[in-house]
Design an enzyme around this catalytic site. Sequence first.
Site, PDB file in Angstrom:
ATOM      1  N   ASP A 113       0.879  -1.174   0.000  1.00 42.16           N
ATOM      2  CA  ASP A 113       0.000   0.000   0.000  1.00 42.16           C
ATOM      3  C   ASP A 113       0.915   1.222   0.000  1.00 42.16           C
ATOM      4  O   ASP A 113       1.357   1.699   1.045  1.00 42.16           O
ATOM      5  CB  ASP A 113      -0.891  -0.014   1.239  1.00 42.16           C
ATOM      6  CG  ASP A 113      -1.879   1.145   1.287  1.00 42.16           C
ATOM      7  OD1 ASP A 113      -1.658   2.147   0.566  1.00 42.16           O
ATOM      8  OD2 ASP A 113      -2.855   1.072   2.054  1.00 42.16           O
ATOM      9  N   GLU A 161       1.213   2.785  13.066  1.00 39.62           N
ATOM     10  CA  GLU A 161       0.175   2.753  12.035  1.00 39.62           C
ATOM     11  C   GLU A 161      -0.986   1.984  12.653  1.00 39.62           C
ATOM     12  O   GLU A 161      -1.124   0.784  12.482  1.00 39.62           O
ATOM     13  CB  GLU A 161       0.713   2.088  10.762  1.00 39.62           C
ATOM     14  CG  GLU A 161      -0.161   2.334   9.554  1.00 39.62           C
ATOM     15  CD  GLU A 161      -1.289   1.327   9.446  1.00 39.62           C
ATOM     16  OE1 GLU A 161      -2.312   1.524  10.139  1.00 39.62           O
ATOM     17  OE2 GLU A 161      -1.163   0.367   8.687  1.00 39.62           O
ATOM     18  N   HIS A 176      -5.388   0.086   1.214  1.00 39.68           N
ATOM     19  CA  HIS A 176      -5.925  -1.199   1.683  1.00 39.68           C
ATOM     20  C   HIS A 176      -7.084  -1.002   2.651  1.00 39.68           C
ATOM     21  O   HIS A 176      -7.831  -1.942   2.925  1.00 39.68           O
ATOM     22  CB  HIS A 176      -4.817  -2.041   2.326  1.00 39.68           C
ATOM     23  CG  HIS A 176      -4.421  -1.605   3.698  1.00 39.68           C
ATOM     24  ND1 HIS A 176      -3.614  -0.512   3.939  1.00 39.68           N
ATOM     25  CD2 HIS A 176      -4.741  -2.109   4.912  1.00 39.68           C
ATOM     26  CE1 HIS A 176      -3.439  -0.381   5.241  1.00 39.68           C
ATOM     27  NE2 HIS A 176      -4.114  -1.331   5.855  1.00 39.68           N
TER      28      HIS A 176
END
Length: 363
Positions: A61, A154, A303
């Site tokens: 991604d 993340e 994603h």
Amino acid sequence: MASTKNNHNEQGSEQTQNTKLPFEDADESMCDADVADDTTSADYYFDSYSHFGIHEEMLKDVVRTKSYRDVIYKNKFLVKDKVVLDVGAGTGILSLFCAKAGAAHVYAVECSQMADTAKEIVKSNGFSDVITVLKGKIEEIELPVPKVDVIISEWMGYFLVYENMLDTVLYARNKWLVDGGVVLPDKASLYLTAIEDAHYKEDKVEFWNDVYGFDMSCIKRRAITEPLVDTVDGNQIVTDSKLLKTMDISKMASEDASFTAPFKLVAKRNDHIHALVAYFDVSFTMCHKMIGFSTGPKARATHWKQTVLYLEDVLTICEGEMLTGSMTIAPNKKNPRDVDIKLSYSLNGQHCKISRTQFYKMR
């Protein structure tokens, strides 16, 4: 919309919405716990991140990964000579970025079996003296240092808050971040819009009304309560977008992730509304020049895709008319990594007058 399997971030997820394979991502009571018979997202979370396919999708991604790389490489002052904590490190890619940018030391915390692989990756790239990989839950480990200067993670899930990893980041912030320390990213905003989606709703929802001559509509009533994670074509958008919530990760409290937000969506054309769509933007405001990315339908695909909430009714709306309402979002009480959603909406239009409340659960 294209029907595809959906994986998630390096902290976690390959979930079952309408289009997904059986759920592989949720939380375990212990890192290596056996999977129980009544598994939910609170049972699988960490184990799912032991599978390489999830990490491959996240690393590929480019919107996600290159944004983090640009934040670090173009703003080395944020991490240079600093002690960094990487929460939910996965393969260790963010830790490697920080080490290469001159961090004094990086503590990469990962609960899944991927921690062992991350150690190999760190060693193979010559950063064993800078990056320490710690296997375990943030809430249970002890760092070798009392404080860190930077926390990077993340943590974002589908619908932004799915999987409740934000709570783990906030725990780490409260326990280890120095006063005036940096959280990356530090802002996340959730948005809502409305779409026309007759064909897909017919295929995935109305299908259950007549299955080879049999009434299976009881499944339809359940299916519509499960938000769908999928890619929305920008041409399907009927209304403007409205901000539901902006979260300041550097300041917010854990309970701020549960909220009720009003919305007013104005139709941009005459059309029909079959679903509401949620997406989020992420910002790194501490950069010299702000960096961020969007997961919206008109942005480059990620994603995370978008989260689609189908309505029980088909709304006929005219240009300029307003769909008003509110959305309540909270972690599920039994399984906090799941998300409970309450949607109330009203339309007082020329061809459609309706007021309804629906409930959804992301699991």
